[in-house]
Design a protein around this motif. Structure first.
Motif, PDB file in Angstrom:
ATOM      1  N   ARG A   1       0.379  -3.693  -6.071  1.00 32.25           N
ATOM      2  CA  ARG A   1       0.421  -2.480  -5.260  1.00 32.25           C
ATOM      3  C   ARG A   1      -0.892  -1.726  -5.393  1.00 32.25           C
ATOM      4  O   ARG A   1      -1.554  -1.787  -6.432  1.00 32.25           O
ATOM      5  N   VAL A   2      -1.224  -0.980  -4.348  1.00 31.76           N
ATOM      6  CA  VAL A   2      -2.336  -0.036  -4.385  1.00 31.76           C
ATOM      7  C   VAL A   2      -1.773   1.337  -4.073  1.00 31.76           C
ATOM      8  O   VAL A   2      -1.126   1.533  -3.036  1.00 31.76           O
ATOM      9  N   LEU A   3      -1.981   2.285  -4.990  1.00 32.22           N
ATOM     10  CA  LEU A   3      -1.619   3.679  -4.751  1.00 32.22           C
ATOM     11  C   LEU A   3      -2.882   4.407  -4.311  1.00 32.22           C
ATOM     12  O   LEU A   3      -3.816   4.571  -5.094  1.00 32.22           O
ATOM     13  N   CYS A   4      -2.937   4.803  -3.054  1.00 33.62           N
ATOM     14  CA  CYS A   4      -4.107   5.476  -2.492  1.00 33.62           C
ATOM     15  C   CYS A   4      -3.825   6.977  -2.463  1.00 33.62           C
ATOM     16  O   CYS A   4      -3.090   7.458  -1.595  1.00 33.62           O
TER      17      CYS A   4
ATOM     18  N   LEU B   1       0.849  -1.183   0.000  1.00 33.47           N
ATOM     19  CA  LEU B   1       0.000   0.000   0.000  1.00 33.47           C
ATOM     20  C   LEU B   1       0.886   1.234   0.000  1.00 33.47           C
ATOM     21  O   LEU B   1       1.705   1.430   0.898  1.00 33.47           O
ATOM     22  N   ILE B   2       0.708   2.090  -1.009  1.00 36.27           N
ATOM     23  CA  ILE B   2       1.413   3.364  -1.097  1.00 36.27           C
ATOM     24  C   ILE B   2       0.409   4.431  -0.702  1.00 36.27           C
ATOM     25  O   ILE B   2      -0.588   4.648  -1.397  1.00 36.27           O
ATOM     26  N   ARG B   3       0.649   5.116   0.391  1.00 33.50           N
ATOM     27  CA  ARG B   3      -0.382   5.959   0.993  1.00 33.50           C
ATOM     28  C   ARG B   3      -0.598   7.280   0.271  1.00 33.50           C
ATOM     29  O   ARG B   3      -1.605   7.926   0.473  1.00 33.50           O
ATOM     30  N   ASN B   4       0.312   7.707  -0.571  1.00 33.12           N
ATOM     31  CA  ASN B   4       0.089   8.933  -1.326  1.00 33.12           C
ATOM     32  C   ASN B   4       1.161   9.077  -2.388  1.00 33.12           C
ATOM     33  O   ASN B   4       2.168   8.352  -2.386  1.00 33.12           O
TER      34      ASN B   4
END
Length: 308
Positions: free
Chosen positions: A88-91, A3-6
């Motif tokens: 990955r998830v870029l949020c 998870l990439i938070r920003n």
């Protein structure tokens, strides 16, 4: 799954990937079709598969009081995306600065400079950028300029209608669990941690697991036959009340689950509650004795669902 938070957390090793963008609220069958195409492209190109989402979701940022109830909180959404093998998830934090980006700026800053995407998969109705000016044609045009390809996923149709988060939400609001399950491709569930409550259920002979959902509204309310996952190898059957408990206080939104023939202490456990069928709407009773009598009936009906 990472998870990439920003955007600010993007690093060089996050670049060179295939990606998709959206809210993915509910991760329903339409979303799953996009994810399958994403994973196919990732495997063929031997690149990471990245899902770009927004927190809060854009409608929640622009009109928080009018925003629809979410089908999935962020943690639930991430759990669902992990099942499909996403790398990955870029949020992206949706704020004034992000909302102000033009479609061209979004592509340049996020997709090209941030991720150096090689291929992008989007739904055929995807819009993005300031005033929703971005569209599939613009993505194709700028993809040629910046060196990435774009594919659209056709609308997913069931019984002549488009599968959408709105349609799932409507089914849940109507208590139509079979239709919701059909659109989601799985039963509808809610997750949360079991907390200490007021012990009122225990006082009338029906101890409950109190699960705080960290959401002000839900598309689903009422009394349900449910199964609880996460504390036993097999799902445990029970009956649940989802709502504000008008007989008790009528303010805090809470999920209370009474498990049949279950005595263990499970405070602190993170659990998943699967909604099997709706028994009735939530209602206010004039006394706890009247509430107790109704719960007796609810338990009988729910047991008939599981054991008849």
């Amino acid at each position: 799954m990472e998870l990439i938070r920003n955007q600010s957390q993007l690093r060089p090793h996050h670049q060179n990937c295939v990606a998709t963008i959206g809210n993915f609220d509910g991760v329903h069958l339409g979303h799953q079709a996009i994810l399958r195409q994403l994973m196919l492209q990732a495997q063929q190109r031997q690149l990471p598969a990245v899902v770009i989402i927004f927190e809060p979701q854009p409608p929640e940022f622009f009109a928080p009081q009018q925003a629809n109830a979410r089908l999935t909180r962020l943690r639930e959404k991430l759990m669902a995306l992990r099942r499909y093998g996403v790398t990955r998830v870029l949020c992206l934090h949706f704020n004034t600065q992000l909302a102000a980006l033009s479609a061209h700026e979004f592509i340049e800053k996020i997709l090209v400079q941030g991720l150096q995407i090689q291929h992008l998969v989007v739904g055929d109705d995807f819009r993005f950028g300031r005033d929703r000016q971005g569209h599939f044609g613009l993505l194709q045009q700028l993809g040629q300029q910046y060196g990435f390809t774009v594919a659209s996923q056709p609308t997913f149709i069931i019984e002549g209608e488009r599968v959408s988060s709105t349609r799932v939400r409507q089914a849940l609001e109507q208590g139509d669990m079979p239709t919701a399950q059909q659109l989601l491709g799985r039963p509808y569930t809610l997750c949360g941690r079991v907390r200490y409550g007021q012990q009122r259920g225990r006082s009338i002979g029906f101890p409950t697991a109190n699960i705080f959902l960290h959401r002000p509204i839900s598309p689903l309310t009422g009394v349900f036959a449910v199964t609880l996952h996460g504390i036993h190898q097999q799902p445990l059957p029970g009956v649940a009340n989802l709502g504000t408990r008008p007989t008790v206080d009528g303010t805090q939104f809470l999920l209370e689950v009474h498990l049949f023939d279950f005595q263990k202490t499970i405070y602190g456990q993170y659990v998943e509650v699967e909604f099997i069928c709706k028994l009735r709407n939530e209602q206010r009773f004039n006394s706890f004795e009247a509430l107790k009598q109704q719960i007796v009936q609810d338990v009988q009906v729910a047991k008939a669902v599981f054991f008849s």
